[in-house]
Design a protein around this motif. Structure first.
Motif, mmCIF file in Angstrom:
data_model
loop_
_atom_site.group_PDB
_atom_site.id
_atom_site.type_symbol
_atom_site.label_atom_id
_atom_site.label_comp_id
_atom_site.label_asym_id
_atom_site.label_seq_id
_atom_site.Cartn_x
_atom_site.Cartn_y
_atom_site.Cartn_z
ATOM 1 N N HIS A 250 0.828 -1.202 0.000
ATOM 2 C CA HIS A 250 0.000 0.000 0.000
ATOM 3 C C HIS A 250 0.863 1.253 0.000
ATOM 4 O O HIS A 250 0.530 2.258 -0.649
ATOM 5 N N ALA A 251 1.975 1.206 0.739
ATOM 6 C CA ALA A 251 2.885 2.355 0.800
ATOM 7 C C ALA A 251 3.804 2.438 -0.410
ATOM 8 O O ALA A 251 4.581 3.393 -0.524
ATOM 9 N N ARG A 252 3.738 1.416 -1.282
ATOM 10 C CA ARG A 252 4.577 1.353 -2.476
ATOM 11 C C ARG A 252 6.058 1.349 -2.103
ATOM 12 O O ARG A 252 6.875 2.093 -2.653
ATOM 13 N N MET A 253 6.374 0.499 -1.139
ATOM 14 C CA MET A 253 7.754 0.333 -0.692
ATOM 15 C C MET A 253 8.059 -1.150 -0.583
ATOM 16 O O MET A 253 7.146 -1.983 -0.509
ATOM 17 N N SER A 254 9.334 -1.459 -0.531
ATOM 18 C CA SER A 254 9.721 -2.825 -0.210
ATOM 19 C C SER A 254 9.441 -3.057 1.273
ATOM 20 O O SER A 254 9.325 -2.106 2.059
ATOM 21 N N VAL A 255 9.317 -4.325 1.663
ATOM 22 C CA VAL A 255 9.062 -4.638 3.066
ATOM 23 C C VAL A 255 10.172 -4.073 3.953
ATOM 24 O O VAL A 255 9.906 -3.513 5.021
#
Length: 331
Positions: A250-255
């Motif tokens: 959702h944040a458009r980031m890698s974990v």
């Protein structure tokens, strides 16, 4: 857990004494009266009475250079059901572990019948009086090293906004004073009263994370994204089995990036933050609804009543039924 809602009918507003010493921080001095003064019952009656006092009843000079002459002396500590010590300016003798024996004796006597609290470096006062030995506590992160050197017997945690050890509570630097006061109102009278007091003071009813988020560190690059939108998104989906990967997507980031950024911004991991938000949701549902525990568990995302009970007891030390009896308004 003490239920002061029941005691109030017999004793009136809960009595609080704020002890001001030479060099006290003016902000800390005003916080208890302001925050506790906004706590009212359903009829608008005050739930607390706050008195400011000095060890001899005389004036003291505040850190900002002005004098304060409270209306009360040490007798207020004998009168009080809660005693609060507050932060002091740089160079105060108390910050070097030196506290007048008269003040030590007065505080120890008060601790025999009153709940003890501190704001910011007011923890130095309680520690110098020997009231924090062997107990968990916190203080302003910038003075943690000095505190540990002076009071090695105290179990200091400089990464939290406040520590609740039952009858002794301590808070971090300056701005954490309102956090602790609201926590005490919430503990005494429930989330509804605390939230109304927070709105009246125009402050957040609860802040995520700890004071580690305020410790000096390099600022993130301006171009870096925030996890704030994802946190808001998750708050509306607490009943769903949210995974770390879903949050990161959702944040458009890698974990890995999301986890690092989340901890930088909130002071806790995504998993810890979710559990805290779910427990807070459970508290509100127990206070404001008659829903059975099984339905509350589903709405809060704990799945089963057993899981809810486990998390509530781990966080608050009580079962759902006991919490509801304490904080659900009669009728």
């Amino acid at each position: 857990m003490v239920n002061l809602c029941q005691d109030r009918a017999m004793t009136g507003p809960h009595r609080i004494a704020v002890l001001a010493l030479e060099g006290s921080v003016g902000f800390d001095l005003g916080v208890p009266a302001q925050v506790f003064g906004c706590a009212r019952d359903e009829n608008g009656a005050p739930l607390y009475e706050v008195r400011v006092c000095t060890p001899d009843g005389g004036p003291i000079r505040c850190a900002a250079g002005y004098r304060v002459h409270p209306e009360h002396g040490p007798e207020a500590l004998d009168w009080a059901q809660t005693v609060i010590t507050i932060g002091m300016q740089q160079g105060s003798p108390v910050k070097d572990g030196v506290l007048d024996q008269h003040v030590i004796d007065t505080l120890r006597r008060a601790a025999g019948h009153a709940r003890m609290m501190s704001i910011c470096t007011g923890a130095f006062v309680l520690a110098a009086a020997g009231l924090l030995d062997g107990r968990p506590a916190t203080t302003h992160w910038a003075y943690a090293r000095r505190f540990r050197r002076l009071f090695p017997r105290v179990l200091l945690d400089p990464d939290v906004l406040f520590v609740d050890d039952g009858d002794v509570l301590t808070s971090a630097g300056v701005g954490a004073g309102p956090d602790l006061c609201l926590h005490v109102i919430r503990r005494d009278h429930g989330s509804g009263v605390a939230n109304r007091a927070a709105r009246r003071c125009v402050i957040a009813p609860w802040r995520d994370g700890g004071q580690s988020q305020f410790i000096e560190r390099p600022l993130p690059e301006p171009a870096e994204a925030s996890t704030a939108a994802t946190r808001e998104w998750a708050l509306h989906r607490l009943g769903e089995p949210l995974t770390l990967r879903e949050l990161a997507e959702h944040a458009r980031m890698s974990v890995r990036t999301f986890t690092r950024r989340f901890r930088e911004e909130t002071g806790s991991s995504p998993g810890q933050w979710l559990v805290h938000q779910r427990v807070e949701h459970v508290r509100r549902l127990l206070e404001d609804t008659d829903l059975p525990v099984e339905k509350i568990a589903a709405r809060a995302g704990f799945g089963t009543a057993a899981s809810l009970r486990q998390h509530l007891r781990a966080r608050l030390g009580v079962a759902p039924s006991a919490y509801r009896r304490s904080f659900r308004p009669a009728g």
